[in-house]
Design a protein around this motif. Structure first.
Motif, PDB file in Angstrom:
ATOM      1  N   TRP A 270       0.943  -1.167  -0.077  1.00 45.27           N
ATOM      2  CA  TRP A 270      -0.018   0.140  -0.079  1.00 45.27           C
ATOM      3  C   TRP A 270       0.823   1.125   0.192  1.00 45.27           C
ATOM      4  N   ALA A 272       1.253   4.960   0.513  1.00 43.35           N
ATOM      5  CA  ALA A 272       0.842   5.932   1.385  1.00 43.35           C
ATOM      6  C   ALA A 272       0.964   7.408   0.828  1.00 43.35           C
ATOM      7  N   ARG A 273       0.359   7.459  -0.421  1.00 42.61           N
ATOM      8  CA  ARG A 273       0.161   8.959  -1.005  1.00 42.61           C
ATOM      9  C   ARG A 273      -0.437   9.891  -0.151  1.00 42.61           C
ATOM     10  N   ALA A 274      -1.559   9.774   0.718  1.00 45.67           N
ATOM     11  CA  ALA A 274      -2.134  10.820   1.322  1.00 45.67           C
ATOM     12  C   ALA A 274      -1.257  11.266   2.437  1.00 45.67           C
ATOM     13  N   ALA A 275      -0.723  10.269   3.044  1.00 47.78           N
ATOM     14  CA  ALA A 275       0.408  10.745   4.009  1.00 47.78           C
ATOM     15  C   ALA A 275       1.636  11.412   3.469  1.00 47.78           C
ATOM     16  N   GLU A 276       2.026  11.084   2.255  1.00 45.41           N
ATOM     17  CA  GLU A 276       3.031  11.701   1.584  1.00 45.41           C
ATOM     18  C   GLU A 276       2.852  13.138   1.295  1.00 45.41           C
ATOM     19  N   GLU A 296      -3.923   9.043   6.095  1.00 43.92           N
ATOM     20  CA  GLU A 296      -3.760   7.701   5.247  1.00 43.92           C
ATOM     21  C   GLU A 296      -4.693   6.773   5.658  1.00 43.92           C
TER      22      GLU A 296
END
Length: 330
Positions: A270, A272-276, A296
């Motif tokens: 997975w 974690a693009r929202a976290a990035e 995320e």
């Protein structure tokens, strides 16, 4: 075990042709997953096409400064390679966190990415399983699911992908190369795995009969400071109940670049693009790291017995990013 044929391939084109001539054939690399599934009756190939001796066992630096890894490179050789250890330590750590030394000596890069879930309902042919027998149901939802998915699952399947290597490769923006009867192709690893949806038995976007030939890592200076952290139910030789692959570059107290991926939380590694997005340019501190994890995990939809994974992954993100940031400041 069902009787099966065996044939050794001598070149890539020949391997693809052999599989194309027999739809019930399977490629055989190290066999560390496929052979187990054959023993339990989950996989019943009519023929095995052995690709272990194909000339795909090299690791080389690319012209742009990345790394090209052949599909038959063993996990042990990958983890020990000096360029991997120096430039992508998260990958070495992820590989060494998986299986035992004996299995790593046999398992291959291509096979690792295509290994199938270890869900107990999938591996037990006496049980219904939508991934194994479409339309039969997913008993894990009401049954044993403490190590199942909290992200990206559906009412048809809540199994998780077991690869440690795949989590690190996803964070590193790896690209999978493959060969078919129509010629070569490539896929970003993040696009290799299909969403579960209502067809969990369809696991990848690879064309029918495709043979993975390698994985390419783009140059990533941020990866020089990276880490893989895995939590499992015993100290070694166990699949993750949660893991994080992270790489971060901190300048003047702020996050300049970051890569983040989670393992054992979904049917695929997975990203974690929202976290990035939360981390980019933000202060490199525990509060920011926690906020990024929360962003995320806002999409998480845990079952009654695996809700602990939300807290577990959140704590792992904060701990790993804090460690990397503190190391950078020394």
């Amino acid at each position: 075990m069902k009787e099966f044929g065996y044939q050794r391939a001598h070149d890539v084109a020949g391997a693809v042709a052999l599989l194309g001539a027999d739809p019930e054939a399977r490629f055989l690399g190290g066999g560390t997953n496929l052979v187990d599934l054959m023993k339990t009756g989950v996989e019943r190939p009519a023929r095995l096409v052995d690709v272990r001796e194909l000339p795909l066992d090299g690791i080389e630096v690319t012209e742009d400064g990345g790394l090209r890894i052949g599909a038959t490179v063993t996990n042990s050789d990958l983890a020990a390679h000096p360029e991997v250890r120096r430039r992508y330590p998260v990958l070495t750590q992820a590989v060494l966190a998986g299986a035992s030394g004996q299995l790593r000596n046999m398992a291959t890069v291509g096979g690792n990415l295509l290994q199938r879930t270890r869900c107990g309902y999938f591996t037990d042919v006496t049980q219904p399983c939508n991934k194994r027998t479409p339309g039969s149901g997913c008993p894990a939802i009401e049954g044993e699911h403490h190590n199942h998915a909290i992200l990206g699952a559906s009412a048809h399947c809540v199994a998780v992908h077991p690869s440690d290597m795949g989590v690190a490769l996803t964070a590193l923006d790896a690209v999978v190369t493959y060969e078919t009867a129509d010629g070569p192709g490539e896929l970003p690893l993040d696009d290799l795995y299909l969403p579960v949806g209502d067809t969990p038995h369809r696991e990848t976007t690879l064309p029918p009969g495709a043979l993975i030939t390698g994985v390419t890592l783009p140059p990533a200076p941020v990866a020089a400071r990276s880490r893989y952290r895995k939590v499992r139910e015993r100290a070694s030789y166990a699949f993750a109940i949660g893991s994080v692959a992270a790489a971060v570059d901190v300048q003047d107290g702020a996050v300049r670049d970051v890569r983040l991926a989670f393992g054992a939380v979904a049917s695929r590694p997975w990203r974690a693009r929202a976290a990035e997005q939360v981390l980019a340019g933000a202060p490199a501190d525990a509060e920011t790291f926690a906020a990024a994890a929360d962003a995320e995990l806002a999409a998480a939809d845990p079952l009654p017995h695996n809700a602990y994974k939300v807290t577990l992954i959140r704590n792992l993100v904060v701990a790993v990013l804090t460690e990397l940031t503190e190391e950078a400041a020394r």
